[in-house]
Scaffold this active site. Structure first.
Site, mmCIF file in Angstrom:
data_model
loop_
_atom_site.group_PDB
_atom_site.id
_atom_site.type_symbol
_atom_site.label_atom_id
_atom_site.label_comp_id
_atom_site.label_asym_id
_atom_site.label_seq_id
_atom_site.Cartn_x
_atom_site.Cartn_y
_atom_site.Cartn_z
ATOM 1 N N ARG A 41 0.832 -1.203 0.000
ATOM 2 C CA ARG A 41 0.000 0.000 0.000
ATOM 3 C C ARG A 41 0.869 1.257 0.000
ATOM 4 O O ARG A 41 1.999 1.261 0.468
ATOM 5 C CB ARG A 41 -0.954 -0.001 1.180
ATOM 6 C CG ARG A 41 -0.310 -0.055 2.529
ATOM 7 C CD ARG A 41 -1.389 -0.146 3.615
ATOM 8 N NE ARG A 41 -0.953 -0.889 4.767
ATOM 9 C CZ ARG A 41 -1.782 -1.601 5.543
ATOM 10 N NH1 ARG A 41 -3.064 -1.663 5.277
ATOM 11 N NH2 ARG A 41 -1.318 -2.258 6.580
ATOM 12 N N GLU A 54 -3.700 5.936 3.557
ATOM 13 C CA GLU A 54 -3.171 4.906 2.668
ATOM 14 C C GLU A 54 -4.115 4.629 1.494
ATOM 15 O O GLU A 54 -5.334 4.711 1.646
ATOM 16 C CB GLU A 54 -2.991 3.592 3.449
ATOM 17 C CG GLU A 54 -2.031 3.708 4.604
ATOM 18 C CD GLU A 54 -2.052 2.490 5.514
ATOM 19 O OE1 GLU A 54 -1.019 2.217 6.133
ATOM 20 O OE2 GLU A 54 -3.100 1.814 5.605
ATOM 21 N N THR A 61 -10.900 6.204 14.674
ATOM 22 C CA THR A 61 -9.477 5.968 14.393
ATOM 23 C C THR A 61 -9.275 5.643 12.918
ATOM 24 O O THR A 61 -8.377 6.168 12.265
ATOM 25 C CB THR A 61 -8.952 4.780 15.239
ATOM 26 O OG1 THR A 61 -9.139 5.099 16.616
ATOM 27 C CG2 THR A 61 -7.482 4.527 14.954
ATOM 28 N N GLN A 98 -12.898 -2.826 16.481
ATOM 29 C CA GLN A 98 -12.788 -4.062 15.703
ATOM 30 C C GLN A 98 -13.241 -5.298 16.489
ATOM 31 O O GLN A 98 -13.532 -6.353 15.905
ATOM 32 C CB GLN A 98 -11.318 -4.213 15.271
ATOM 33 C CG GLN A 98 -10.911 -5.519 14.594
ATOM 34 C CD GLN A 98 -11.631 -5.807 13.278
ATOM 35 O OE1 GLN A 98 -11.813 -6.954 12.892
ATOM 36 N NE2 GLN A 98 -12.043 -4.764 12.592
ATOM 37 N N ASP A 125 0.469 -2.781 12.501
ATOM 38 C CA ASP A 125 0.154 -2.734 11.072
ATOM 39 C C ASP A 125 0.704 -1.523 10.356
ATOM 40 O O ASP A 125 0.272 -1.205 9.256
ATOM 41 C CB ASP A 125 -1.357 -2.834 10.871
ATOM 42 C CG ASP A 125 -2.099 -1.660 11.499
ATOM 43 O OD1 ASP A 125 -1.443 -0.834 12.164
ATOM 44 O OD2 ASP A 125 -3.313 -1.574 11.322
#
Lengths: 345, 345
Positions: B45, B56, B84, B140, B227
């Site tokens: 990415r 991104e 976020t 999440q 990540d």
């Protein structure tokens, strides 16, 4: 909510503003952004090639705003009634990461490409230029002509295209607008007597639409069409005779006319010319070449100009594209009802 | 016209379909796409980092369709009432280059990340796993829990978060759905007795939310939060004890837990495990680690699943984002009225 400019609203805005005035506004934004070139987060565009076309993403950020464009290039599209190039663009707030503007960018790209060409020619072409040759009169041609009139006062055009229909369309569009247009029978005839030569053809091939013998000392060449790997327009010998000016070397080396040359071939970055660090035209005999490929900062300039221009107008709608639960850590609350639905498991 | 799924329509679709069923559908699409991994045009990415976040672009193409996602990551956003992570995505037709679908992707990303985690765990976790520890119960977390129930039948959760409110929210959301939830007082207490450990924290830092001593032989670690460069969650010693499985090594080397290790550290690509080229779990004692960073093909799978799922429904509207003049070579005709407008020149 994110502001959204669809095609009808882009048309309404542009008709209300005037094409030449919009190009002037974008050119002003371009100059501002080229003068602060070093502040930008720059990336060569990310291209996905297929046998018949390319899809690209072109991001840039000045640290306050982030913009990107999605754009395709499919030379075979017109034969089936579709556009060679379509695009849309997005602006976002770097501080929050939230998008702020989503807009059609097929029309806006035509404006920004024309504004870039004319802005560069204003810096590099002979000061007394009165005539532009145009090789290739496709979708971009009218915007180029209007940009060169708006920024350089060029009203005499010598045009050529392999497709007679493209020439017919161009003439029908531009004659009512006061241009003096000579329709040539060949590229060589078109360039004769012109101080500026614009090449803007669409074949995805290493073509030679401008041969070395057509180029006389002193001209400025605005080479737009050679803009991806395997797609060039100029006889390489022309590049050795003149000085080549580029947007962003890492991208132009791969995509521009200079892909034909040694990777070390000297080029001059345009932003350095604009801020006085580098010299532009050095003599009346010099051949100057803008090896245009289109860089993400130019789209950024066009996007931020548009965002400011539509503020306070009704040339946009709003779309609900950002999922925002009342508690930012409870995204699930937005869709909790769906957890009670039956599973296939 | 391009199909457009805004947040309200995404909610309607998901509530109608059911979260677990949608996750199962995305997991099926993921497996199909991991099994044809080599057909994809893949790119790490393209990230634009600022001091407080990242924006991104994540493109991928299978040669017939092209998809990309725009996604931000701003850990400081919730403190000011913002998400976020927000995202939107686009699908396009490779043959024409025209976009076909534009969709909100904040919710869809939560689904695809959860579907990927569970799909990978189904291949790597102990077959008799009944209990998952979850360190980090932010936006999440609920989707992860539902995905592990849908794909692995996991209903016992041991949860921990440094923010008591995040635990309260998670419990309130999930208890009504039949989960057996133990609220731990520490990460160590959460992982005790769990066969699967999910780490999903948001700090943009090299944190150690899971220390080496907490990890017993035989567990599967689903490490989601590490990540991006400078953002990790695992004690590096854990990585040396277990086998690390990754999506796309060129991206994970930069963004994943393995950014802490030598660039030559051996990893196994998940697509090779799924197609049988590589071995997954080799023993009941082995520690398996999914060093998840999120790869563009997963977004592609989610996008194409959604596109098929909404076909024939009213879970989308249409937007006019492609400028299409009657004559494809006459883009100018769309805006010709604007050429007569006054110029500032």
């Amino acid at each position: 909510m994110v502001r959204f400019v669809d095609v009808p609203n882009m048309r309404r805005w542009l008709v209300s503003t005037g094409i030449e005035r919009a190009i002037e506004g974008i050119a002003d934004a371009l100059v501002e952004d080229f003068l602060r070139w070093e502040q930008f987060d720059k990336t060569a565009r990310v291209a996905s090639h297929s046998e018949i076309g390319v899809i690209e993403l072109m991001p840039a950020s000045d640290g306050r705003q982030y913009g990107f464009k999605y754009v395709n290039g499919h030379p075979g599209n017109p034969a089936r009634g579709m556009q060679t190039v379509t695009a849309f663009g997005v602006l976002a707030d770097v501080d929050s990461g939230y998008p702020t503007l989503w807009t059609e960018m097929t029309i806006l790209t035509a404006l920004r490409t024309a504004a870039t060409s004319a802005m560069v020619a204003r810096a590099l072409a002979p000061a007394d230029a009165t005539t532009m040759a145009m090789i290739g009169t496709g979708s971009q041609a009218e915007f180029q002509a209007l940009a060169f009139r708006a920024l350089l006062g060029i009203e005499r055009l010598r045009v050529w295209d392999t497709d007679p229909n493209a020439l017919d369309v161009f003439e029908a569009n531009m004659r009512p607008l006061g241009f003096d247009i000579v329709r040539a029978d060949s590229a060589a005839e078109a360039v004769a007597g012109a101080q500026i030569i614009t090449t803007c053809t669409a074949d995805k091939a290493n073509a030679t639409v401008l041969t070395d013998d057509m180029v006389v000392p002193g001209v400025h060449i605005n080479a737009i069409g050679g803009d991806c790997p395997g797609k060039t327009e100029l006889d390489a010998r022309i590049l050795h005779r003149g000085e080549t000016f580029v947007e962003y070397p890492p991208q132009t080396r791969i995509e521009g006319e200079i892909q034909q040359l040694d990777p070390q071939h000297p080029v001059t970055e345009l932003w350095r010319v604009l801020n006085g660090e580098a010299t532009g035209r050095t003599s009346a005999e010099q051949i100057t070449i803008f090896d245009s490929v289109g860089f993400a900062i130019e789209d950024f300039s066009a996007l931020r100009y548009l965002a400011a221009a539509i503020d306070g107008t009704d040339f946009f709608t709003e779309v609900d594209i950002i999922a925002e639960p009342d508690d930012p850590k409870n995204l699930f609350a937005l869709v909790a009802e769906g957890a009670a639905a039956p599973s296939l498991a």
